[in-house]
Design a protein around this motif. Structure first.
Motif, short mmCIF file in Angstrom:
data_model
loop_
_atom_site.label_atom_id
_atom_site.label_comp_id
_atom_site.label_asym_id
_atom_site.label_seq_id
_atom_site.Cartn_x
_atom_site.Cartn_y
_atom_site.Cartn_z
N GLU A 80 3.95 40.39 7.03
CA GLU A 80 5.34 40.32 7.48
C GLU A 80 5.49 39.41 8.69
O GLU A 80 4.60 39.32 9.54
CB GLU A 80 5.85 41.71 7.84
CG GLU A 80 6.00 42.64 6.65
CD GLU A 80 7.40 42.59 6.07
OE1 GLU A 80 8.18 41.69 6.45
OE2 GLU A 80 7.70 43.46 5.22
N SER A 81 6.65 38.78 8.81
CA SER A 81 7.01 38.05 10.01
C SER A 81 7.47 39.05 11.06
O SER A 81 8.15 40.03 10.74
CB SER A 81 8.14 37.07 9.70
OG SER A 81 8.84 36.70 10.87
N GLN A 84 11.36 39.14 11.24
CA GLN A 84 11.98 39.73 10.06
C GLN A 84 11.72 41.23 9.99
O GLN A 84 12.62 42.01 9.65
CB GLN A 84 11.45 39.04 8.80
CG GLN A 84 11.94 37.61 8.63
CD GLN A 84 11.38 36.94 7.39
OE1 GLN A 84 10.48 37.47 6.74
NE2 GLN A 84 11.93 35.78 7.05
N TYR A 85 10.51 41.63 10.33
CA TYR A 85 10.19 43.05 10.26
C TYR A 85 10.95 43.83 11.34
O TYR A 85 11.45 44.93 11.08
CB TYR A 85 8.68 43.27 10.43
CG TYR A 85 8.29 44.72 10.28
CD1 TYR A 85 8.34 45.35 9.04
CD2 TYR A 85 7.87 45.47 11.38
CE1 TYR A 85 7.99 46.68 8.90
CE2 TYR A 85 7.52 46.80 11.25
CZ TYR A 85 7.58 47.39 10.01
OH TYR A 85 7.24 48.72 9.88
N LYS A 88 14.40 44.31 10.19
CA LYS A 88 14.44 45.28 9.10
C LYS A 88 14.35 46.71 9.64
O LYS A 88 15.07 47.60 9.17
CB LYS A 88 13.28 45.01 8.12
CG LYS A 88 13.24 45.97 6.94
CD LYS A 88 12.25 45.53 5.87
CE LYS A 88 10.82 45.67 6.31
NZ LYS A 88 9.87 45.39 5.21
N GLY A 293 19.55 39.23 14.82
CA GLY A 293 18.32 38.48 15.14
C GLY A 293 18.19 38.09 16.59
O GLY A 293 17.31 37.29 16.94
#
Length: 300
Positions: A80-81, A84-85, A88, A293
């Motif tokens: 995973e990035s 991004q994680y 999430k 983000g």
């Protein structure tokens, strides 16, 4: 007839292949752990005492200012990035209030040696990307490099709280290190003494002893304390501070469980539409704020 059926067979084969590929990708994705409270130490990075102190501290912040700050440590990101994680997790856990978007996530990936502060829309004006980056690089990372993970997260959380309150002086960290700026250390000391007294509100002697040990640990971790006399002074202050808080809280009748829940009400991300899992009745609730983000990342 076999020639006519060939395109259909090819299409079916492609669809099956794509389906299998999707399943593989989904299986490889790092799952979001169960949310158990404000502090979720799945990597076992923190001591039990630190987890308890931070949990009480963050509950109080949520009760007073409605800002929801959550800490998560994981062993590894896998494939995973980090960004991004982190996003999430924040969205799955539904951190923050819908009307305020005031959620903050502090994520630490132990084996990857990475740190991320994810900010909701509502706190981006005070906890900017620049400030979040400085908190990571100037406050958390120096402690992590010394393997003082408890101290790093305590100081980082204190700085995040000060930022969302508009009390954090980011300019003082621009050209200085944590070694020359004791502000984070002082905040950690005050919060630590207070929450030790709160936790041991029925036992003043134990609160005093725990406060003394906590003060001693802080003194040993602080580079600006360079004499035994100053170290002992910090330990004594810890004993007195924690004992006084324990006495005051007990006198005010905050020893009942129902009373404690009135001080720290609600559940984190009480929003089924966000696939929120593992909620407990003693967390926070606000329906989940929006994340776009914002924040900062770093490593040690």
């Amino acid at each position: 007839m076999p020639l006519l059926s060939f395109p259909n067979t090819l299409v079916k084969g492609c669809l099956i292949t794509l389906g299998l590929l999707f399943c593989v990708i989904q299986a490889a994705a790092l799952p979001v752990p169960e949310l158990k409270g404000h502090v979720n130490d799945t990597a076992n990075l923190l001591s039990s005492g630190t987890k308890q102190l931070l949990e009480q501290q963050l509950r109080m912040v949520a009760a007073q200012d409605s800002t929801q700050i959550v800490v998560l440590t994981i062993t590894s990101l896998g494939n995973e990035s980090l960004e991004q994680y982190s996003l999430k997790v924040a969205e799955t856990w539904a951190i923050g209030h819908q009307q305020f978007d005031n959620g903050v996530l502090l994520l630490v990936a132990k084996n990857d040696r990475k740190i991320r502060i994810e900010t909701g829309y509502g706190v981006e004006g005070v906890l900017t990307d620049l400030i979040a980056g400085r908190i990571i690089s100037k406050i958390i990372v120096p402690e992590f490099r010394k393997k003082l993970f408890d101290q790093g997260i305590i100081n980082g959380v204190a700085a995040i709280i000060a930022s969302v309150k508009g009390e954090f002086d980011a300019a003082s960290l621009a050209n200085s290190s944590q070694k020359t700026d004791p502000a984070g250390w002082i905040i950690a000391a005050l919060f630590g003494f207070f929450f030790i007294g709160l936790f041991f509100r029925k036992k003043q002697k134990i609160a005093a002893a725990a406060g003394g040990f906590y003060g001693l640990g802080l003194g040993l971790a602080a580079p600006f304390i360079q004499s035994i006399a100053m170290l002992l002074l910090v330990a004594v202050l810890g004993m007195l501070g924690s004992a006084i808080v324990s006495y005051v809280v007990k006198r005010r009748g905050h020893t009942r469980r129902s009373g404690t829940r009135m001080i720290f009400p609600g559940n984190i991300g009480d929003n089924n539409s966000n696939n929120n899992r593992g909620m407990k009745s003693d967390g926070l609730s606000g329906g989940g704020g929006g994340f776009g983000g914002g924040g900062a990342s770093g490593d040690w």
